[in-house]
Design a protein around this motif. Structure first.
Motif, mmCIF file in Angstrom:
data_model
loop_
_atom_site.group_PDB
_atom_site.id
_atom_site.type_symbol
_atom_site.label_atom_id
_atom_site.label_comp_id
_atom_site.label_asym_id
_atom_site.label_seq_id
_atom_site.Cartn_x
_atom_site.Cartn_y
_atom_site.Cartn_z
ATOM 1 N N ILE A 26 65.491 -0.874 95.301
ATOM 2 C CA ILE A 26 66.052 0.481 95.328
ATOM 3 C C ILE A 26 67.577 0.482 95.209
ATOM 4 O O ILE A 26 68.174 1.532 95.013
ATOM 5 C CB ILE A 26 65.615 1.262 96.590
ATOM 6 N N ALA A 27 68.182 -0.691 95.321
ATOM 7 C CA ALA A 27 69.644 -0.786 95.231
ATOM 8 C C ALA A 27 70.106 -0.571 93.793
ATOM 9 O O ALA A 27 69.428 -0.938 92.837
ATOM 10 C CB ALA A 27 70.115 -2.143 95.730
ATOM 11 N N LEU A 38 86.310 6.058 96.716
ATOM 12 C CA LEU A 38 84.852 6.072 96.837
ATOM 13 C C LEU A 38 84.333 7.197 97.714
ATOM 14 O O LEU A 38 83.223 7.681 97.522
ATOM 15 C CB LEU A 38 84.348 4.735 97.378
ATOM 16 N N GLN A 39 85.097 7.594 98.709
ATOM 17 C CA GLN A 39 84.645 8.635 99.626
ATOM 18 C C GLN A 39 85.833 9.221 100.361
ATOM 19 O O GLN A 39 86.790 8.516 100.670
ATOM 20 C CB GLN A 39 83.661 8.074 100.645
ATOM 21 N N ASP A 46 75.351 9.949 102.434
ATOM 22 C CA ASP A 46 74.088 9.981 101.704
ATOM 23 C C ASP A 46 73.750 8.659 101.023
ATOM 24 O O ASP A 46 72.724 8.546 100.352
ATOM 25 C CB ASP A 46 74.101 11.100 100.672
ATOM 26 N N SER A 47 74.606 7.680 101.170
ATOM 27 C CA SER A 47 74.363 6.370 100.569
ATOM 28 C C SER A 47 75.165 5.332 101.337
ATOM 29 O O SER A 47 75.932 5.667 102.221
ATOM 30 C CB SER A 47 74.751 6.368 99.089
ATOM 31 N N MET A 48 74.973 4.076 100.965
ATOM 32 C CA MET A 48 75.693 2.994 101.611
ATOM 33 C C MET A 48 76.165 2.015 100.537
ATOM 34 O O MET A 48 75.471 1.803 99.551
ATOM 35 C CB MET A 48 74.787 2.265 102.595
ATOM 36 N N ASP A 81 77.727 4.060 105.846
ATOM 37 C CA ASP A 81 76.352 3.922 106.348
ATOM 38 C C ASP A 81 75.612 5.252 106.297
ATOM 39 O O ASP A 81 76.187 6.306 106.486
ATOM 40 C CB ASP A 81 76.357 3.444 107.802
ATOM 41 N N VAL A 82 74.327 5.165 106.095
ATOM 42 C CA VAL A 82 73.458 6.336 106.121
ATOM 43 C C VAL A 82 72.895 6.449 107.531
ATOM 44 O O VAL A 82 72.370 5.486 108.080
ATOM 45 C CB VAL A 82 72.314 6.197 105.098
#
Length: 92
Positions: A26-27, A38-39, A46-48, A81-82
């Motif tokens: 899934i990665a 990135l953020q 919602d993702s890691m 982290d999610v």
């Protein structure tokens, strides 16, 4: 034995190989140019990200507008982290 980037991540230590394989499936592998943002603080978690190569500077801006470095993360480190709750956001 098959090795994976997930073998370098602390929270994956001791996971069964089947779980590691599932994570690999899934990665999504992405590359970002140097200096890519990135953020932003407060964005939904919602993702890691797991760092494979290179380094990521994790920082926030102070009230005075100065950069406060929280961490320099390298290969095997993870961030953004999610959380279990869908409405959580990442704040440092």
């Amino acid at each position: 034995m098959h090795t994976s980037i997930f073998d370098q991540v602390v929270f994956c230590a001791g996971l069964p190989r089947a779980i590691i394989y599932a994570l690999e499936n899934i990665a999504i592998s992405i590359e970002r140019p140097l200096g890519t943002l990135l953020q932003l603080e407060g964005d939904p978690a919602d993702s890691m990200y797991i760092i494979v190569t290179g380094r990521v500077k994790i920082y926030r801006m102070s009230v005075a507008g100065r950069e406060q470095i929280l961490q320099i993360a390298g290969p095997g480190a993870h961030f953004k982290d999610v959380y279990k709750r869908q409405d959580c956001v990442r704040t440092y």
